[in-house]
Design a protein around this motif. Structure first.
Motif, mmCIF file in Angstrom:
data_model
loop_
_atom_site.group_PDB
_atom_site.id
_atom_site.type_symbol
_atom_site.label_atom_id
_atom_site.label_comp_id
_atom_site.label_asym_id
_atom_site.label_seq_id
_atom_site.Cartn_x
_atom_site.Cartn_y
_atom_site.Cartn_z
ATOM 1 N N UNK A 1 -15.807 -1.388 -16.783
ATOM 2 C CA UNK A 1 -15.578 -2.746 -16.303
ATOM 3 C C UNK A 1 -14.505 -2.807 -15.215
ATOM 4 N N UNK A 2 -13.956 -1.662 -14.847
ATOM 5 C CA UNK A 2 -12.863 -1.616 -13.877
ATOM 6 C C UNK A 2 -13.296 -0.834 -12.644
ATOM 7 N N UNK A 3 -12.953 -1.371 -11.472
ATOM 8 C CA UNK A 3 -13.244 -0.654 -10.233
ATOM 9 C C UNK A 3 -12.466 0.652 -10.181
ATOM 10 N N UNK A 4 -11.229 0.614 -10.646
ATOM 11 C CA UNK A 4 -10.423 1.824 -10.776
ATOM 12 C C UNK A 4 -9.775 1.820 -12.151
ATOM 13 N N UNK A 5 -8.750 0.982 -12.321
ATOM 14 C CA UNK A 5 -8.126 0.849 -13.633
ATOM 15 C C UNK A 5 -7.032 1.843 -13.930
ATOM 16 N N UNK A 6 -6.816 2.818 -13.030
ATOM 17 C CA UNK A 6 -5.843 3.873 -13.316
ATOM 18 C C UNK A 6 -4.706 3.945 -12.302
ATOM 19 N N UNK A 7 -4.793 3.191 -11.197
ATOM 20 C CA UNK A 7 -3.765 3.243 -10.162
ATOM 21 C C UNK A 7 -3.244 1.836 -9.869
ATOM 22 N N UNK A 8 -1.954 1.731 -9.703
ATOM 23 C CA UNK A 8 -1.316 0.442 -9.424
ATOM 24 C C UNK A 8 -1.694 -0.043 -8.027
ATOM 25 N N UNK A 9 -1.877 -1.345 -7.896
ATOM 26 C CA UNK A 9 -2.079 -1.974 -6.590
ATOM 27 C C UNK A 9 -0.794 -2.678 -6.178
ATOM 28 N N UNK A 10 -0.263 -2.315 -5.004
ATOM 29 C CA UNK A 10 0.904 -2.957 -4.407
ATOM 30 C C UNK A 10 0.406 -3.774 -3.228
ATOM 31 N N UNK A 11 0.748 -5.056 -3.166
ATOM 32 C CA UNK A 11 0.133 -5.926 -2.164
ATOM 33 C C UNK A 11 0.606 -5.653 -0.740
ATOM 34 N N UNK A 12 1.767 -5.052 -0.566
ATOM 35 C CA UNK A 12 2.251 -4.739 0.771
ATOM 36 C C UNK A 12 3.354 -3.709 0.705
ATOM 37 N N UNK A 13 3.582 -3.007 1.800
ATOM 38 C CA UNK A 13 4.504 -1.869 1.775
ATOM 39 C C UNK A 13 5.963 -2.263 1.599
ATOM 40 N N UNK A 14 6.287 -3.567 1.696
ATOM 41 C CA UNK A 14 7.664 -4.010 1.481
ATOM 42 C C UNK A 14 7.741 -5.054 0.367
ATOM 43 N N UNK A 15 6.782 -5.012 -0.531
ATOM 44 C CA UNK A 15 6.728 -5.924 -1.672
ATOM 45 C C UNK A 15 6.701 -5.114 -2.970
ATOM 46 N N UNK A 16 6.889 -5.816 -4.086
ATOM 47 C CA UNK A 16 6.632 -5.247 -5.422
ATOM 48 C C UNK A 16 7.395 -3.954 -5.686
ATOM 49 N N UNK A 17 8.686 -3.943 -5.348
ATOM 50 C CA UNK A 17 9.499 -2.769 -5.630
ATOM 51 C C UNK A 17 9.701 -1.838 -4.458
ATOM 52 N N UNK A 18 9.015 -2.090 -3.349
ATOM 53 C CA UNK A 18 9.207 -1.294 -2.142
ATOM 54 C C UNK A 18 10.162 -2.039 -1.215
ATOM 55 N N UNK A 19 11.048 -1.311 -0.527
ATOM 56 C CA UNK A 19 12.082 -1.916 0.321
ATOM 57 C C UNK A 19 12.842 -2.953 -0.516
ATOM 58 N N UNK A 20 13.073 -4.175 0.017
ATOM 59 C CA UNK A 20 13.792 -5.157 -0.802
ATOM 60 C C UNK A 20 12.871 -5.912 -1.746
ATOM 61 N N UNK A 21 11.565 -5.609 -1.697
ATOM 62 C CA UNK A 21 10.607 -6.208 -2.615
ATOM 63 C C UNK A 21 10.139 -7.595 -2.247
ATOM 64 N N UNK A 22 10.664 -8.153 -1.139
ATOM 65 C CA UNK A 22 10.364 -9.536 -0.770
ATOM 66 C C UNK A 22 9.582 -9.655 0.537
ATOM 67 N N UNK A 23 9.258 -8.532 1.158
ATOM 68 C CA UNK A 23 8.537 -8.576 2.415
ATOM 69 C C UNK A 23 9.415 -8.631 3.641
ATOM 70 N N UNK A 24 10.746 -8.615 3.454
ATOM 71 C CA UNK A 24 11.643 -8.597 4.609
ATOM 72 C C UNK A 24 11.593 -7.223 5.270
ATOM 73 N N UNK A 25 11.893 -7.191 6.562
ATOM 74 C CA UNK A 25 11.867 -5.915 7.284
ATOM 75 C C UNK A 25 13.114 -5.105 6.917
ATOM 76 N N UNK A 26 13.035 -4.437 5.786
ATOM 77 C CA UNK A 26 14.165 -3.670 5.262
ATOM 78 C C UNK A 26 13.805 -2.204 5.087
#
Length: 249
Positions: A126-151
């Motif tokens: 029932x899952x397209x993948x199910x085993x790998x995390x999806x991060x919505x952008x390279x500076x969101x969700x724990x990457x850089x400052x996590x807020x989308x700022x150019x950091x």
């Protein structure tokens, strides 16, 4: 970990094959899902805010890419875009279709055990993948400052040892650091007229640092020098003065 920042390219199967063999984790970023803040919804004025042009086709291609690469053990995670998130409908579709199977969900985040979920939710098909995390952008969700700022960054020459210092970067995970580099001499000669083959001149400043002066063509193409007067001594001259383009590149 290798970030495959591939300018719209889903990296070849051969690449992942050898990552599998040699134990490298491939960080599949915006080249997998073809969104970048350079042209999609950022800038002044804002560029292409609703891009890409065909959202259904984009999502179809994203599904095909996931099916192509999902079984490679070297694949680490999916990322929606480089310095940008996809348009809301695409981002929501990717979040939904790339949600983790309960066995891979953090119990700390979900608050429920695998035994609590339905049989359908446990079914891997029932899952397209199910085993790998999806991060919505390279500076969101724990990457850089996590807020989308150019950091992310910095994007200039550094002393090699600087990358290993504890205070080099203030956030937990830096999605990209720019250093410097030029194409090899053969590529420069194949793509630029002869006046573009002239290597930078090296101008010594009163403070002892070297200022590089590139030719106008390199300047136009945003050449980044191998020295930063006041901070980093020239890293080319450590190996001696280059005689020509073949020596330099």
């Amino acid at each position: 970990m290798i970030r495959c920042w591939g300018c719209g390219l889903a990296e070849r199967l051969e690449f992942y094959h050898y990552c599998d063999i040699y134990g490298l984790l491939g960080y599949t970023a915006w080249q997998e899902f073809w969104i970048t803040g350079d042209v999609d919804g950022r800038g002044v004025p804002v560029s292409n805010p609703n891009g890409p042009l065909d959202h259904d086709l984009f999502t179809l291609c994203a599904r095909d890419t996931v099916k192509l690469l999902r079984n490679h053990p070297s694949l680490a995670l999916w990322v929606g875009g480089n310095e940008q998130v996809p348009a809301p409908d695409i981002n929501n579709a990717l979040k939904d279709e790339l949600k983790l199977h309960p066995h891979f969900e953090s119990l700390h985040n979900t608050g429920e055990s695998v035994q609590d979920v339905s049989a359908d939710s446990k079914d891997p098909s029932q899952y397209l993948d199910g085993t790998h995390i999806y991060i919505q952008g390279s500076m969101w969700d724990g990457f850089a400052d996590g807020k989308g700022d150019f950091t992310d960054g910095p994007y200039e020459i550094q002393y090699p040892e600087s990358f290993f210092k504890d205070d080099f970067y203030q956030h937990g995970f830096n999605p990209e650091v720019g250093s410097v580099g030029v194409p090899v001499a053969a590529t420069i000669k194949a793509t630029m007229p002869p006046e573009g083959w002239k290597i930078p001149s090296f101008k010594k400043l009163p403070n002892g640092f070297i200022e590089e002066v590139p030719n106008p063509i390199w300047e136009y193409h945003k050449y980044i020098p191998y020295s930063k007067p006041g901070k980093v001594h020239n890293q080319i001259l450590l190996y001696g003065a280059p005689a020509d383009l073949n020596d330099f590149a």
